[in-house]
Design an enzyme around this catalytic site. Structure first.
Site, PDB file in Angstrom:
ATOM      1  N   ASP A  14      21.120  26.067  -9.972  1.00 21.22           N
ATOM      2  CA  ASP A  14      22.277  26.617  -9.292  1.00 21.22           C
ATOM      3  C   ASP A  14      22.448  28.062  -9.774  1.00 21.22           C
ATOM      4  OD1 ASP A  14      24.721  26.572  -7.751  1.00 21.22           O
ATOM      5  OD2 ASP A  14      25.796  26.390  -9.657  1.00 21.22           O
ATOM      6  N   ASP A  16      25.743  30.348  -9.160  1.00 24.03           N
ATOM      7  CA  ASP A  16      27.081  30.766  -9.551  1.00 24.03           C
ATOM      8  C   ASP A  16      27.638  29.899 -10.674  1.00 24.03           C
ATOM      9  OD1 ASP A  16      27.221  32.820  -7.566  1.00 24.03           O
ATOM     10  OD2 ASP A  16      27.482  31.245  -6.073  1.00 24.03           O
ATOM     11  N   ASP A 187      26.606  23.743 -12.872  1.00 25.12           N
ATOM     12  CA  ASP A 187      27.910  23.675 -13.530  1.00 25.12           C
ATOM     13  C   ASP A 187      28.918  22.844 -12.764  1.00 25.12           C
ATOM     14  OD1 ASP A 187      30.160  25.734 -12.033  1.00 25.12           O
ATOM     15  OD2 ASP A 187      28.067  25.835 -11.409  1.00 25.12           O
TER      16      ASP A 187
END
Length: 225
Positions: A14, A16, A187
């Site tokens: 991922d 961001d 996250d």
């Protein structure tokens, strides 16, 4: 299978709040607001609202993409590209996480891809900066090189991220279940559908929901700060 990395390994990341210590979607809108391209009164509160919805797992992806992509259609591509170069310097390079490059380098023997809900106009230069060969992202529709403000295909978000990954792998003659080892670093609770599919899910500085899920499942929890 054609197109597999060394040792039949796949490493997915991922972007961001994982490789970046911030959200490139949010930062792009704030950058345009600061430049006066977007009206602060109209856009700033809405940008923050969408960001909070994303973190809470309640984001309406279609409403958000309309908000995010419409401004691209109002300006010529040459102007957008010039703004993006400034955006990279002012907003993105300062938030590339200290340990992100080392993590990416540690998977140099695998087939590597960044997979993100953020649109490919915003993210492609970031992924190039990170030295990653492949990007799977939400694609803005283009006609003759200019953005229309619409989305092309399936948004790369939640279950759509799994669908986009599977389509990308199929185009390479591969399949997710065909890899001996697969990692996904994220996250966000929004990435649980894909985290559940890989052999090695890893929570990176996770939100509270993902942290609880990872703890319950015995997944590794790491920090890139």
């Amino acid at each position: 299978m054609k197109g597999l990395g060394l040792n039949n390994r796949l490493a997915l990341f991922d972007l961001d709040n994982t490789l970046l210590a911030g959200d490139s979607d949010f930062e792009w809108a704030q950058f345009l607001i600061e430049k006066g391209v977007l009206d602060r009164e109209l856009y700033e509160a809405r940008n923050q609202e969408f960001y909070e919805q994303y973190k809470a797992g309640t984001l309406d992806i279609d409403a958000f993409l309309d908000f995010q992509l419409k401004p691209l259609s109002r300006h010529p591509r040459t102007e957008l590209d010039a703004w993006h170069r400034e955006f990279m310097e002012r907003r993105i390079r300062p938030i590339i996480r200290r340990k992100a490059r080392a993590l990416l380098d540690g998977h140099s023997g695998a087939l590597r891809a960044v997979i993100t809900a953020t649109n490919s106009f915003v993210t492609a230069p970031i992924v190039r900066e990170l030295g990653i060969e492949n990007l799977i992202a939400t694609d803005p529709e283009q006609v003759n090189g200019e953005f229309t403000g619409a989305v092309r295909g399936v948004p790369c978000f939640r279950e759509g991220k799994v669908a986009r990954l599977e389509a990308w792998l199929a185009s390479r003659g591969a399949a997710l279940d065909g890899f001996e080892v697969s990692w996904f670093y994220s996250d966000s609770l929004n990435d649980l559908p894909l985290l559940e599919r890989v052999t090695h899910p890893v929570a990176v500085d996770p939100d509270e929901t993902l942290r609880a899920h990872a703890t319950h499942r015995g997944w590794p929890i790491v920090s890139l700060d």
